[in-house]
Design an enzyme around this catalytic site. Structure first.
Site, PDB file in Angstrom:
ATOM      1  N   ARG A 179       0.828  -1.217   0.000  1.00 14.39           N
ATOM      2  CA  ARG A 179       0.000   0.000   0.000  1.00 14.39           C
ATOM      3  C   ARG A 179       0.860   1.264   0.000  1.00 14.39           C
ATOM      4  NH1 ARG A 179      -2.113  -4.238  -1.156  1.00 14.39           N
ATOM      5  NH2 ARG A 179      -4.028  -5.016  -0.179  1.00 14.39           N
ATOM      6  N   ALA A 223       0.157   4.327   2.642  1.00 15.95           N
ATOM      7  CA  ALA A 223      -0.223   3.859   3.988  1.00 15.95           C
ATOM      8  C   ALA A 223       0.714   4.363   5.068  1.00 15.95           C
ATOM      9  CB  ALA A 223      -0.266   2.336   4.004  1.00 15.95           C
ATOM     10  N   GLY A 251       2.211   8.897   7.654  1.00 18.46           N
ATOM     11  CA  GLY A 251       3.285   9.510   6.868  1.00 18.46           C
ATOM     12  C   GLY A 251       2.882   9.805   5.436  1.00 18.46           C
ATOM     13  N   GLU A 295       1.530  13.130   5.739  1.00 20.94           N
ATOM     14  CA  GLU A 295       2.663  14.052   5.923  1.00 20.94           C
ATOM     15  C   GLU A 295       3.348  14.341   4.590  1.00 20.94           C
ATOM     16  OE1 GLU A 295       4.643  13.511  10.103  1.00 20.94           O
ATOM     17  OE2 GLU A 295       4.506  11.534   9.193  1.00 20.94           O
ATOM     18  N   GLU A 329      -1.417   7.205  14.197  1.00 28.48           N
ATOM     19  CA  GLU A 329      -0.266   7.115  15.105  1.00 28.48           C
ATOM     20  C   GLU A 329      -0.724   6.799  16.523  1.00 28.48           C
ATOM     21  OE1 GLU A 329      -0.532   9.181  12.603  1.00 28.48           O
ATOM     22  OE2 GLU A 329       1.419   9.508  11.664  1.00 28.48           O
TER      23      GLU A 329
HETATM   24  C1  1HE Z   1       2.008  -2.157   5.743  1.00 28.87           C
HETATM   25  C2  1HE Z   1       1.566  -0.849   6.048  1.00 28.87           C
HETATM   26  C3  1HE Z   1       2.427  -0.028   6.801  1.00 28.87           C
HETATM   27  C4  1HE Z   1       0.046  -1.834   4.872  1.00 28.87           C
HETATM   28  N1  1HE Z   1       3.595  -0.539   7.194  1.00 28.87           N
HETATM   29  N2  1HE Z   1       3.182  -2.618   6.155  1.00 28.87           N
HETATM   30  N3  1HE Z   1       0.200   3.493   8.904  1.00 28.87           N
HETATM   31  C5  1HE Z   1      -0.842   2.771   9.322  1.00 28.87           C
HETATM   32  O1  1HE Z   1      -1.033   2.537  10.492  1.00 28.87           O
HETATM   33  C6  1HE Z   1      -1.720   2.231   8.213  1.00 28.87           C
HETATM   34  C7  1HE Z   1      -1.618   0.725   8.198  1.00 28.87           C
HETATM   35  N4  1HE Z   1      -2.278   0.178   7.011  1.00 28.87           N
HETATM   36  C8  1HE Z   1      -3.614   0.012   6.943  1.00 28.87           C
HETATM   37  O2  1HE Z   1      -4.377   0.387   7.806  1.00 28.87           O
HETATM   38  C9  1HE Z   1      -4.121  -0.728   5.723  1.00 28.87           C
HETATM   39  O3  1HE Z   1      -3.034  -1.439   5.153  1.00 28.87           O
HETATM   40  C10 1HE Z   1      -4.728   0.198   4.635  1.00 28.87           C
HETATM   41  C11 1HE Z   1      -6.041   0.787   5.149  1.00 28.87           C
HETATM   42  C12 1HE Z   1      -3.779   1.335   4.260  1.00 28.87           C
HETATM   43  C13 1HE Z   1      -5.005  -0.647   3.371  1.00 28.87           C
HETATM   44  O4  1HE Z   1      -5.781  -1.791   3.717  1.00 28.87           O
HETATM   45  P1  1HE Z   1      -5.805  -3.052   2.751  1.00 28.87           P
HETATM   46  O5  1HE Z   1      -6.817  -4.003   3.301  1.00 28.87           O
HETATM   47  O6  1HE Z   1      -5.964  -2.594   1.348  1.00 28.87           O
HETATM   48  O7  1HE Z   1      -4.326  -3.691   2.817  1.00 28.87           O
HETATM   49  P2  1HE Z   1      -3.667  -4.608   3.940  1.00 28.87           P
HETATM   50  O8  1HE Z   1      -4.078  -6.047   3.739  1.00 28.87           O
HETATM   51  O9  1HE Z   1      -3.880  -4.061   5.296  1.00 28.87           O
HETATM   52  O10 1HE Z   1      -2.110  -4.419   3.612  1.00 28.87           O
HETATM   53  C14 1HE Z   1      -1.473  -5.097   2.533  1.00 28.87           C
HETATM   54  C15 1HE Z   1      -0.054  -5.359   2.960  1.00 28.87           C
HETATM   55  O11 1HE Z   1       0.608  -4.140   3.196  1.00 28.87           O
HETATM   56  C16 1HE Z   1       0.007  -6.109   4.279  1.00 28.87           C
HETATM   57  O12 1HE Z   1       1.173  -6.927   4.270  1.00 28.87           O
HETATM   58  P3  1HE Z   1       1.100  -8.489   3.894  1.00 28.87           P
HETATM   59  O13 1HE Z   1       2.512  -8.947   4.002  1.00 28.87           O
HETATM   60  O14 1HE Z   1       0.171  -9.095   4.925  1.00 28.87           O
HETATM   61  O15 1HE Z   1       0.531  -8.572   2.510  1.00 28.87           O
HETATM   62  C17 1HE Z   1       0.193  -5.023   5.300  1.00 28.87           C
HETATM   63  O16 1HE Z   1       0.820  -5.473   6.485  1.00 28.87           O
HETATM   64  C18 1HE Z   1       1.105  -4.090   4.536  1.00 28.87           C
HETATM   65  N5  1HE Z   1       1.029  -2.720   5.024  1.00 28.87           N
HETATM   66  N6  1HE Z   1       0.344  -0.679   5.495  1.00 28.87           N
HETATM   67  C19 1HE Z   1       3.958  -1.791   6.877  1.00 28.87           C
HETATM   68  N7  1HE Z   1       2.107   1.224   7.097  1.00 28.87           N
HETATM   69  C20 1HE Z   1       7.428   9.384   9.979  1.00 28.87           C
HETATM   70  S1  1HE Z   1       6.301   8.955  11.144  1.00 28.87           S
HETATM   71  C21 1HE Z   1       4.854   8.483  10.322  1.00 28.87           C
HETATM   72  C22 1HE Z   1       4.012   7.650  11.219  1.00 28.87           C
HETATM   73  C23 1HE Z   1       2.989   6.886  10.454  1.00 28.87           C
HETATM   74  O17 1HE Z   1       2.930   6.884   9.257  1.00 28.87           O
HETATM   75  S2  1HE Z   1       1.888   6.016  11.429  1.00 28.87           S
HETATM   76  C24 1HE Z   1       0.755   5.328  10.313  1.00 28.87           C
HETATM   77  C25 1HE Z   1       1.224   4.021   9.757  1.00 28.87           C
END
Ligand code: 1HE
Length: 264
Positions: free
Chosen positions: A29, A65, A113, A116, A136
């Site tokens: 994502r 994401a 991010g 951001e 976060e």
């Molecule tokens: C990830 C990440 C990620 C997806 N880091 N691996 N960001 C978040 O807390 C958002 C986290 N992500 C989500 O809530 C969802 O992935 C989405 C709503 C964005 C999309 O959902 P969906 O159903 O389309 O995808 P999915 O099945 O959740 O994700 C597909 C894969 O991407 C899956 O990995 P897989 O190995 O199981 O296929 C997920 O684990 C992976 N994935 N998002 C790592 N963020 C400089 S400081 C900034 C601080 C932040 O950004 S905090 C917010 C972080």
């Protein structure tokens, strides 16, 4: 810039004077790992001179994401944590205070991010599928990519606090009203709209674009006395360039377009 030095998560192409950069990690994502963040910095630092605007968009169903959460899992070193956040700051600084305007196309998740990153671009074009979140709070972390500085300036401190404290999301329509985006378009129409706008901006005088990107934000944050004085300097610098002089003559001698108001 040549794509050779970019990680595979960033795909660079160009259309004339407009460069197009695609976040290209749809299987995650478009989560931002360290290599991608460093690649963003290099890309914006090394833009060829003939590039006059950049369009940034994301592959797959989501813009971004946010932080690749794997990068901070297991973190126990305070100093490394500060340096990690500062690495993001440097990359996004290159976007916000670079040489050219950057237009971002937002769709699906614009999260953490990813929000951001979007906030460091100059013009945000949201498709109706876009939604904004700052999860976060749920993850036990904090903004680290300059979001606490930039996002409140777009949507206000109170909305940022609401998003972070309650896990609330904002729809594309709510984001548009709140100031997260400047344009709201149908799904699938964002890239074409961004290209249209970027081409217009690319046709502006380079000095004016530079002033809009680099002088305006500082003036807007300055105390009024400093702001007025800085503006007078910037105005004099811009108007005395040969390009400005040519453009002014073009208007007065009826060779330049008038301002035309169209409802959009
Ligand atoms: C990830 C990440 C990620 C997806 N880091 N691996 N960001 C978040 O807390 C958002 C986290 N992500 C989500 O809530 C969802 O992935 C989405 C709503 C964005 C999309 O959902 P969906 O159903 O389309 O995808 P999915 O099945 O959740 O994700 C597909 C894969 O991407 C899956 O990995 P897989 O190995 O199981 O296929 C997920 O684990 C992976 N994935 N998002 C790592 N963020 C400089 S400081 C900034 C601080 C932040 O950004 S905090 C917010 C972080």
């Amino acid at each position: 810039m040549s794509g050779d030095t970019l990680p595979s998560t960033l795909q660079a192409t160009r259309d004339g004077a407009v460069a197009i950069l695609r976040l290209s990690r749809p299987e995650k994502r478009n989560a931002l790992d360290d290599e991608t963040v460093k690649g963003l910095r290099r890309y914006f630092m090394d833009l060829p001179e003939e590039i006059r605007a950049v369009v940034l968009h994301g592959e797959g169903a989501h813009f971004c994401a946010g932080l690749d959460l794997g990068e901070v899992t297991g973190a126990t070193d305070l100093h490394r944590g500060i340096l990690h956040s500062q690495m993001w700051h440097r990359a996004f600084h290159e976007i916000q205070f670079g040489r050219v305007p950057v237009f971002s196309v937002l769709h699906g998740a614009v999260v953490g991010g990813g929000f951001e990153l979007a906030a460091s671009t100059h013009v945000r074009i949201a498709e109706k599928s876009a939604y904004y979140a700052l999860p976060e709070g749920q993850r036990g972390i904090f903004l680290g990519g300059g979001g606490s500085v930039r996002i409140p300036r777009l949507i206000g401190v109170a909305r940022v606090q609401d998003l972070m404290l309650t896990g609330r999301t904002l729809s594309a329509e709510e984001g548009q009203i709140a100031g997260a985006s400047q344009y709201l378009v149908e799904d699938g129409a964002g890239l074409a709209k961004a290209m249209e706008l970027a081409k217009k901006a690319a046709g502006n005088a380079a000095m004016t674009n530079f002033a809009v990107i680099n002088a305006l934000p500082h003036i807007a944050e300055a105390n009024p006395a400093t702001g007025f004085f800085t503006e007078s300097l910037m105005a004099a610098i811009a108007e005395t360039t040969p390009e400005a002089q040519q453009r002014l003559r073009d208007f007065l001698e009826k060779r330049a377009a008038k301002v035309i108001h169209t409802q959009k």
